[in-house]
Every structure is written in structure tokens, then in C-alpha cells.
Design an enzyme around this catalytic site. Structure first.
Site, PDB file in Angstrom:
ATOM      1  N   CYS A 249     100.542  26.123   0.275  1.00  0.00           N
ATOM      2  CA  CYS A 249     100.709  27.521   0.683  1.00  0.00           C
ATOM      3  C   CYS A 249      99.411  28.315   0.472  1.00  0.00           C
ATOM      4  CB  CYS A 249     101.824  28.110  -0.179  1.00  0.00           C
ATOM      5  SG  CYS A 249     102.182  29.820   0.154  1.00  0.00           S
TER       6      CYS A 249
ATOM      7  N   GLU B 119     108.776  29.750  13.136  1.00  0.00           N
ATOM      8  CA  GLU B 119     110.052  29.227  12.630  1.00  0.00           C
ATOM      9  C   GLU B 119     111.164  29.310  13.669  1.00  0.00           C
ATOM     10  OE1 GLU B 119     110.994  30.479   8.661  1.00  0.00           O
ATOM     11  OE2 GLU B 119     109.011  29.897   7.936  1.00  0.00           O
TER      12      GLU B 119
ATOM     13  N   ASP C  37     105.109  24.427  -1.310  1.00  0.00           N
ATOM     14  CA  ASP C  37     104.875  25.551  -0.398  1.00  0.00           C
ATOM     15  C   ASP C  37     106.001  26.554  -0.620  1.00  0.00           C
ATOM     16  OD1 ASP C  37     103.664  26.920   1.882  1.00  0.00           O
ATOM     17  OD2 ASP C  37     105.493  26.398   2.941  1.00  0.00           O
ATOM     18  N   SER C  38     105.799  27.746  -0.077  1.00  0.00           N
ATOM     19  CA  SER C  38     106.856  28.762  -0.160  1.00  0.00           C
ATOM     20  C   SER C  38     108.080  28.361   0.666  1.00  0.00           C
ATOM     21  CB  SER C  38     106.306  30.092   0.336  1.00  0.00           C
ATOM     22  OG  SER C  38     105.807  29.943   1.647  1.00  0.00           O
TER      23      SER C  38
ATOM     24  N   CYS D  73      96.989  30.245   6.939  1.00  0.00           N
ATOM     25  CA  CYS D  73      98.432  30.281   6.647  1.00  0.00           C
ATOM     26  C   CYS D  73      99.018  28.974   7.163  1.00  0.00           C
ATOM     27  CB  CYS D  73      99.074  31.470   7.362  1.00  0.00           C
ATOM     28  SG  CYS D  73     100.875  31.493   7.250  1.00  0.00           S
TER      29      CYS D  73
ATOM     30  N   HIS E 150     101.561  28.190   8.688  1.00  0.00           N
ATOM     31  CA  HIS E 150     102.205  28.179  10.008  1.00  0.00           C
ATOM     32  C   HIS E 150     101.210  28.218  11.172  1.00  0.00           C
ATOM     33  CE1 HIS E 150     105.480  29.245   7.392  1.00  0.00           C
ATOM     34  NE2 HIS E 150     106.342  29.377   8.371  1.00  0.00           N
TER      35      HIS E 150
END
Ligand code: DGL
Length: 266
Positions: free
Chosen positions: A73, A151, A10-11, A183, A185
């Protein structure tokens, strides 16, 4: 039976929502997780840069002798899957196709949310139109602020309510029946989104869908590690100051050891 590890990249930390699903369904497998924390976000980068980064991420995982690779991702899956599949002789699973195949034929108005890189690639949109023979309405919106909110651990605050309202009030008026959380997140926002849509919209989590596909693939090919004791090795290209607490929000579990690698070498 194959005891090699499953590679996930993932990024950054977001892919831990995919790892979370994988650990639930594949408790005996070993995982190698790579988060490109030195170069995150991918979601605001160009296609060329995302492809370049994704190639390096794959090469790193190949150096760990994994049996398959999961592109957790959405921004990387949207922009680099075709190149990766063509260039590497290794089973590589992105999040887009499993998500599209999971969609109910009953849906008529599908919303898609994701980063700029995912939405602008139209990766979900094109495949949905093909699946439904164009007989479906699609509403897309990039929601970049969801990433820092997740985050910072602020998902359950009223900041989130305002940001959801800001991004999604128009889509809500369209009376969508389903929403793809495109996404890594966004699964953290499921409760808030359910409230916002009064529980009337099916929320589709790509992390769950790619996990189902990987589980089936391992079974069909006889590649499961049925008597391993399951563990994860974590590699990052930078160790962010608050990595452990952020990771806790995404994985619901403490991460003890993380190794830093120089991704530019790959
Ligand atoms: N992991 C990214 C995604 O799923 C979100 C963070 C980023 O922009 O890199 O698109």
C-alpha cells in the site's frame, strides 16, 4: 534457500497488483497476502491511524512466520515505513524507495499521483528532491476517484476518460516526462493514461519496482525458495460482497479460498 513465505499487506484489494508482479517474478515462492478490507481506505485516514493499522498488519504477518514483509500500500508506505522499520526486526520493503531508485536521471519534470495520504505525506516528493539535488520539477495530484472506478471494474469506460481529464489536465499542460503511479490501483489505468498523454510520458509502476528489489534481495541473501511450487494464502479483515470479482480485475486470476481474520487482535 529459505522456504518461509513472503508476507504482503495492503489496505484492501489494491495490493493484488503488487502480488501480480511478485507471482510473475517469483513463481516458486509462497505468499501470505493480507488485505485490511474492513478498514479500507487508508488513503483518506490520518498518519496516526495509518501507523496504528500498519503495525497490526505487520504483527499479523509476523504471526505467520514470514521471511520478509512487503508493504504494498502506497498510503501505508508513505506514512508508516520509518516506524515499522524501527520497531520490527524483520526486512520490510515499502514501495517508495524502490520507485525512487528506479527513476532515470534524465527526468526533469516528474508527476506523482496517489491518495490524499500519500500526496500529503510528501514521501515521494522529498526523496525525489534529494535524489536529484533539487534539480527537478515535481507536480503532484491526489486522484481519489481512481480507486472506486478500478474496484467497480469501470476502468475501460469513458467515465475514466473524464476523471483523468479532470485530475490531470493541468499536469498535462506542464509537459511532464514521467508520472509515478503512486497507488496500488493505478497500474490498472496504464493504457488510459498512455492514451491521455499520447504515449509521451513514462509511467512508473511502483509494484514492478518493489518486486525487482525483493527479487534481488532474496538472491543476494540466498533466501529464495527455488524448488517450492508457489502458492498464496489470502487473509482479509472482512470479506466484501464482490471480493472475488474485484480481485479478478487486479490479479487476473481466480481466488478460491479466503480466510477472514480479526485484525483488532494484533
Ligand atoms: N492501497 C491504497 C494505496 O496504495 C489505495 C486504497 C486506499 O486508500 O486504502 O494507497
Amino acid at each position: 534457500m529459505n522456504k518461509k513465505a513472503i508476507g504482503i499487506f495492503d489496505s484492501g484489494v489494491g495490493g493484488l497488483t503488487v502480488l501480480f508482479q511478485m507471482l510473475k517474478k517469483l513463481p516458486n515462492e509462497k505468499f501470505i497476502y493480507f488485505g485490511d478490507t474492513a478498514r479500507v481506505p487508508y488513503g483518506s485516514k490520518s498518519k496516526e491511524t495509518i501507523i496504528h493499522f500498519s503495525r497490526q498488519d505487520v504483527k499479523f504477518l509476523l504471526s505467520k512466520n514470514v521471511k520478509l514483509i512487503v508493504v504494498a500500500c502506497n498510503s501505508a508506505s508513505s506514512n508508516s515505513m520509518e516506524v515499522l522499520k524501527k520497531e520490527y526486526d524483520m526486512p520490510i520493503f515499502g514501495v517508495i524507495e524502490p520507485t525512487i531508485s528506479s527513476l532515470s536521471r534524465k527526468y526533469r519534470k516528474i508527476g506523482i499521483v496517489g491518495t490524499y495520504a500519500t500526496i500529503e505525506s510528501k514521501s515521494y516528493q522529498k526523496k525525489i528532491k534529494a535524489r536529484y539535488n533539487n534539480n527537478v520539477k515535481i507536480y503532484e495530484k491526489s486522484c481519489p476517484l481512481f480507486v472506486p472506478i478500478a474496484e467497480e471494474g469501470l476502468v475501460s469506460t469513458d467515465i475514466t476518460d473524464r476523471v483523468i481529464e479532470h485530475y490531470l489536465h493541468k499536469i498535462k499542460k506542464e509537459d511532464i516526462d514521467s508520472l509515478i503511479l503512486g497507488c496500488t490501483h493505478y497500474p490498472l489505468f496504464i493504457d488510459k493514461l498512455n492514451d491521455f498523454f499520447d504515449g509521451k510520458v513514462s509511467l512508473i509502476n511502483p509494484a514492478r519496482e518493489v518486486t525487482k528489489v525483493v527479487v534481488n534481495y532474496l538472491r543476494e541473501k540466498g533466501l529464495e525458495n527455488s524448488n517450492g511450487n508457489g502458492n498464496v494464502e489470502f487473509y482479509l479483515s472482512d470479506i466484501p460482497r464482490n471480493f472475488k470479482s474485484i480481485a479478478m480485475n487486479f490479479l487476473n486470476k481466480k481466488i478460491e479460498h479466503v480466510k477472514k481474520i480479526d485484525i483488532e487482535r494484533y
